[in-house]
Design an enzyme around this catalytic site. Structure first.
Site, short mmCIF file in Angstrom:
data_model
loop_
_atom_site.label_atom_id
_atom_site.label_comp_id
_atom_site.label_asym_id
_atom_site.label_seq_id
_atom_site.Cartn_x
_atom_site.Cartn_y
_atom_site.Cartn_z
CE LYS A 195 30.04 53.13 60.08
NZ LYS A 195 29.87 53.17 61.54
N GLY A 214 20.41 31.76 62.51
CA GLY A 214 19.34 31.64 61.54
C GLY A 214 18.16 32.54 61.80
CD GLU A 231 19.90 29.97 67.26
OE1 GLU A 231 19.48 31.06 67.68
OE2 GLU A 231 20.48 29.84 66.18
CG HIS A 285 26.02 35.23 71.61
ND1 HIS A 285 26.63 34.02 71.93
CD2 HIS A 285 25.11 34.95 70.65
CE1 HIS A 285 26.11 33.07 71.16
NE2 HIS A 285 25.18 33.61 70.38
NE ARG A 312 21.51 34.55 72.10
CZ ARG A 312 21.41 34.97 70.86
NH1 ARG A 312 21.31 36.25 70.62
NH2 ARG A 312 21.44 34.12 69.88
CG HIS A 316 24.99 38.92 70.03
ND1 HIS A 316 25.81 38.66 68.96
CD2 HIS A 316 23.80 38.31 69.75
CE1 HIS A 316 25.15 37.92 68.07
NE2 HIS A 316 23.92 37.71 68.52
CD GLU A 334 21.69 45.33 66.88
OE1 GLU A 334 22.07 44.73 65.87
OE2 GLU A 334 22.38 45.43 67.92
NE ARG A 386 18.46 39.62 69.22
CZ ARG A 386 19.09 38.60 68.66
NH1 ARG A 386 18.41 37.67 68.01
NH2 ARG A 386 20.40 38.50 68.74
CG LEU A 443 18.68 37.58 60.91
CD1 LEU A 443 19.28 36.41 60.13
CD2 LEU A 443 19.37 38.87 60.49
C1 SIN Z 1 23.79 32.88 67.09
O1 SIN Z 1 24.01 32.25 66.06
O2 SIN Z 1 23.98 32.45 68.21
C2 SIN Z 1 23.24 34.26 66.94
C3 SIN Z 1 21.82 34.22 66.62
C4 SIN Z 1 21.15 35.45 67.15
O3 SIN Z 1 21.80 36.34 67.67
O4 SIN Z 1 19.92 35.50 67.09
#
Ligand code: SIN
Length: 536
Positions: free
Chosen positions: A49, A63, A127, A243, A289, A350, A374, A385, A391
């Site tokens: 778009k 990542g 993470e 997030h 999260r 997020h 998504e 998630r 990704l």
């Molecule tokens: C982040 O870099 O915290 C985002 C990564 C994600 O949303 O998986």
């Protein structure tokens, strides 16, 4: 009044037509990965778009998760995904995606992506919610930029792929219950019809339904809303992931501060300097999260302060500068040195966990329509998630959709031709008299206030009343601007989210209700299905 089936009137007899074997809607990681998997003898048209590189994928910082270290095992990544997903992940999907991840990361390297290395090996970070270092990254904290640069470049060089930006998808075309293409709009061209043997929807999420979001302005849920109008089923729309750490400085457009910052050892502190996560969860700052965002929310209430702080001052400044060049630059533009100064952050919308129901191959409930990334609810993420699992989901499902759609396309014989479809809006009211910006802002503020991190029946009911009131006079109109159509899509998605959230009378994953504060597996260990709009 029920919403219109299409956002605009059209008549195939006097429309501009185009034909392609596979139409891919969305040029983020799932859409481009799908395009690269289609065999060379099928024509592929990818539409976006906005500019081609404008998608949530491009902005990904942290990542891509995959088991790549000899110290790690698939079972660990699978367990971490299930723990984060709070009981609602589909085990078959989790197993498939996680076992496929290393191969997908290798494919990206083959396509030209340059991931960060340490002593000649892929550098791996951690993470929240990950028990091991397993996240590959690029350009420090600009993974999405590097991945999208490389795969878009590859797609540009692939003769059977046509990439086209600045093309807004108004609606999906259906005939006798099958998806047969899309109605699109381009500045200077107007409305045209694209007919395809198979359609893959990879149009991303809907973070813009909230005032505070890490998402770029393009994330207005257009694909979810268009698929719903075409009769597709959606699932788990109550699960919007917040997030935990979004930069909270006036004028900062709510920039993401990657979870990898905590993965590298940063602390969260309240306004008084307390490391409040120590008392909240044994995993401290690296809890999943939902846990961290809810803890921050409580902390802000307790301290009556509008944000908390990320503290990196105990980390090696040279390492911080090397790992987080993008975040350093953004913060520096607000006079903050991330190696010394505390970074003000608070949670923001997020990632939409819910979306179109898809099977293990990426088929939606509408024949001819596939979906990846998504825009879907594949079952990988459950109720929340795991960081850096999105990704990889886009890559795996983009590939699967491409394979499935290509094989279906080959089964449909003969030339493609336009079908005699038309639609006249039930009211010819234009949207000209409405202040679209004001309505969009009102919706986004309402969602933060009443459908945010902590929810309850009263506030959600109030949100439902307001959204339904706005829907009554916004959805029947025929707009002629992108902002108008985006407002209609945001309202459509917000309504689905509120209905699902009201129905789920428990707290699970990203959905926390102060009136039902505990998880209730006896009644709610199940998915919330939103049926698509009934079409005539
Ligand atoms: C982040 O870099 O915290 C985002 C990564 C994600 O949303 O998986």
């Amino acid at each position: 009044m029920s919403p219109n089936r299409f956002l605009a009137s059209f008549d195939a007899r006097d429309a501009y037509h185009q034909f392609t074997d596979i139409l891919i809607i969305g040029a983020g990681i799932a859409g481009i990965r799908a395009a690269l998997e289609i065999p060379a003898d099928l024509r592929v048209l990818v539409l976006n778009k906005d500019r081609l590189d404008e998608s949530n994928s491009t902005y990904a910082q942290g990542g891509i998760a995959g088991v790549l270290s000899p110290q790690d095992r698939f079972e660990n990544h699978i367990d971490d995904t299930h723990v984060a997903g709070a009981g609602l992940c589909d085990p078959k999907v989790v197993e498939m995606v996680i076992r496929e991840a290393p191969q997908q990361i290798n494919d990206l390297i083959r396509f030209g992506v340059k991931f960060d290395l340490e002593q000649g090996e892929l550098a791996l970070t951690r993470e929240g919610g990950h028990s091991h270092r397993r996240i590959v990254h690029a350009l420090g904290d600009a993974t999405g930029h590097e991945v999208m640069r490389a795969i878009i470049e590859r797609a540009r060089k692939t003769p059977n792929i046509t990439l086209r930006g600045e093309t807004f998808i108004l609606d999906l075309l259906t005939h006798e219950g099958r998806c047969v293409g899309a109605m699109v709009w381009r500045e200077g061209v107007g409305v045209s019809l694209i007919w395809a043997r198979q359609v893959i929807l990879a149009s991303g999420g809907c973070g813009m339904v909230y005032r505070e979001t890490t998402n770029p302005p393009v994330a207005t849920g257009d694909g979810m809303a268009a698929a719903w109008r075409a009769g597709a089923e959606l699932c788990d729309m109550e699960f919007m992931q917040f997030h935990p750490t979004v930069l909270y400085v006036a004028g900062s457009a709510r920039s993401l501060i990657s979870e990898a910052v905590r993965g590298e050892g940063a602390y969260l502190r309240d306004v008084n300097g307390e490391r409040f996560m120590l008392a909240e969860d044994p995993r401290h700052e690296l809890a999943p999260r939902d846990v961290v965002s809810q803890a921050i929310f409580r902390c802000m209430e307790r301290t009556q302060h509008p944000n908390v702080y990320l503290d990196l001052s105990h980390l090696d400044p040279a390492r911080v500068a090397e790992r987080f060049p993008g975040i350093s630059k953004v913060c520096r533009s607000f006079g903050l040195d991330i190696a010394k100064d505390k970074i003000p952050v608070r949670p923001g919308a997020h990632y939409m966990v819910g979306g179109l129901t898809v099977d293990l191959q990426g088929r939606t409930t509408v024949p001819g329509l596939w979906a990846a990334g998504e825009v879907t609810s594949s079952g990988l993420h459950g109720a929340n998630r795991l960081a850096s699992n999105s990704l990889i989901e886009g890559l795996v499902y983009g590939t699967l959709c491409a394979r499935g759609a290509a094989s279906e396309a080959c089964r449909l014989p003969g030339e493609l031709h336009a079908l005699p479809l038309s639609y006249r809006m039930s009211t010819l009211d234009s949207g000209e008299s409405l202040d679209v910006t004001d309505l969009t802002n009102s919706l986004r503020s309402l969602m933060v206030r009443n459908m945010g991190i902590v929810r309850d029946h009263r506030r959600m009911l109030e949100a439902k009343r307001d959204v339904e009131f706005w829907c009554r006079y916004v959805l029947p109109r025929e707009f002629s601007t992108r902002a108008g159509w985006e407002l209609q899509n945001l309202l459509t998605v917000a309504r689905l989210m509120i209905d699902a959230a009201l129905a789920r009378q428990e707290s699970r994953g990203t959905h926390f209700r102060s009136d039902f504060p505990t998880r209730d597996d006896a009644h709610w260990l199940r998915h919330m299905v939103s049926a698509g709009m009934r079409t005539a």
